[in-house]
Write an enzyme that holds these catalytic residues in place. Structure first.
Site, PDB file in Angstrom:
ATOM      1  N   GLU A 107     -15.321  -1.304  -2.672  1.00  0.00           N
ATOM      2  CA  GLU A 107     -14.174  -1.185  -1.755  1.00  0.00           C
ATOM      3  C   GLU A 107     -13.282  -2.435  -1.828  1.00  0.00           C
ATOM      4  O   GLU A 107     -12.059  -2.330  -1.899  1.00  0.00           O
ATOM      5  CB  GLU A 107     -14.646  -1.003  -0.305  1.00  0.00           C
ATOM      6  CG  GLU A 107     -15.519   0.216  -0.041  1.00  0.00           C
ATOM      7  CD  GLU A 107     -14.801   1.543  -0.189  1.00  0.00           C
ATOM      8  OE1 GLU A 107     -13.558   1.555  -0.289  1.00  0.00           O
ATOM      9  OE2 GLU A 107     -15.501   2.571  -0.225  1.00  0.00           O
ATOM     10  N   ASN A 167      -9.484  -2.577  -3.303  1.00  0.00           N
ATOM     11  CA  ASN A 167      -8.373  -3.060  -2.465  1.00  0.00           C
ATOM     12  C   ASN A 167      -7.557  -4.123  -3.200  1.00  0.00           C
ATOM     13  O   ASN A 167      -6.326  -4.096  -3.168  1.00  0.00           O
ATOM     14  CB  ASN A 167      -8.906  -3.668  -1.163  1.00  0.00           C
ATOM     15  CG  ASN A 167      -9.023  -2.637  -0.055  1.00  0.00           C
ATOM     16  OD1 ASN A 167      -8.671  -1.482  -0.229  1.00  0.00           O
ATOM     17  ND2 ASN A 167      -9.521  -3.074   1.084  1.00  0.00           N
ATOM     18  N   ARG A 207      -5.766   8.064  -0.842  1.00  0.00           N
ATOM     19  CA  ARG A 207      -6.605   7.010  -0.279  1.00  0.00           C
ATOM     20  C   ARG A 207      -6.990   7.401   1.142  1.00  0.00           C
ATOM     21  O   ARG A 207      -6.146   7.774   1.946  1.00  0.00           O
ATOM     22  CB  ARG A 207      -5.868   5.656  -0.274  1.00  0.00           C
ATOM     23  CG  ARG A 207      -5.375   5.202  -1.631  1.00  0.00           C
ATOM     24  CD  ARG A 207      -6.480   5.029  -2.648  1.00  0.00           C
ATOM     25  NE  ARG A 207      -7.552   4.153  -2.193  1.00  0.00           N
ATOM     26  CZ  ARG A 207      -8.759   4.157  -2.719  1.00  0.00           C
ATOM     27  NH1 ARG A 207      -9.084   4.997  -3.682  1.00  0.00           N
ATOM     28  NH2 ARG A 207      -9.667   3.330  -2.276  1.00  0.00           N
TER      29      ARG A 207
END
Lengths: 99, 152
Positions: free
Chosen positions: B48, B52, B106
């Protein structure tokens, strides 16, 4: 990352395999949507039995397919969720929009 | 608490490196003898944070992502994921579940996942300078003798 699809009696089954992340989700999405556009299924079943890893990109993949299937007047079902990805599925609450 | 080992990886902000980063971190923490569940939590949190950095920090542009991992004898794993991208103006807003600036597919769950899959999460960011995500996770100790062996 693998996606195999099978279509029978209005049900499109996508057998997902390997690791689902932001990199691989795009290819899975293209394969599934291409097939759904051709077959116009009533139900799209996503089968996770061969998925070894999934991050929130997989949740995005599920949510996006739910949107796509609602446009076709159909539904998404999740099947064979392995224990290792159950945690992220539960956290996301995505089950509230799937069968 | 004693530092057992440390590593730093720097790689290009390409989405193919999401897999590389989580695999490398997961291999690095193995001496702490994590369970499959603990390892899955770490892999997911790293995935994650790195995703990002690639899609928000650099918005798919060129840049580099640095991952620093430290493991301690009490089972603590400290992971820093750093980019020198565009930064986050409002960190608190960005950390709210379902908040996503990129739309599309997303889910906006990145920070929520990092938060619930680790024991602590800290995000520092400066616009046009970059973002650093620091996560800590405690691996429950099962066999200290085994660790000492692996450490020698």
């Amino acid at each position: 990352m693998t996606v195999k699809t099978a279509f029978k009696n209005g049900v499109l089954i996508a057998y997902l395999g390997g690791e689902i992340d932001h990199h691989t989700a795009r290819l899975m999405r293209e394969t599934i949507d291409g097939e759904a556009e051709m077959q116009k299924p009533r139900i799209l079943t996503l089968d996770f039995s061969k998925v070894r890893f999934m991050d929130s990109s997989g949740i995005g993949l599920i949510m996006g397919r739910c949107r796509m299937m609602s446009l076709l007047g159909g539904k998404v079902r999740l099947e064979n969720i392995p224990p290792n990805i159950e945690k992220i599925i539960a956290l996301s609450g995505v089950r509230s929009i799937t069968g | 608490m004693e530092l057992l080992n440390e590593m730093t990886l720097t790689f290009a902000s390409k989405s193919m490196n999401e897999n590389f980063a989580r695999a490398a971190v997961s291999a690095f923490v193995l001496p702490l003898d994590p369970t499959i569940g603990e390892l899955a939590d770490i892999k997911t949190a790293v995935s994650e944070a790195v995703t990002n950095a690639i899609i928000h920090g650099y918005e798919y542009g060129e840049g580099s992502v640095t991952v620093n991992v430290k493991i301690y004898d009490n089972g603590k794993v400290s992971i820093k994921v750093k980019d020198k991208g565009k930064g986050i103006a409002d960190v608190q807003q960005a950390m709210e579940p379902l908040f996503s600036t990129v739309g599309g597919e997303r889910a906006g769950l990145g920070f929520a996942v990092m938060q619930s899959f680790t024991d602590s999460l800290k995000v520092t960011s400066k616009v046009n300078c970059g973002t650093t995500v620091t996560m800590e996770k405690y691996i429950i100790r099962r066999s200290r003798a085994q660790i000492a062996d692996k450490n020698s």
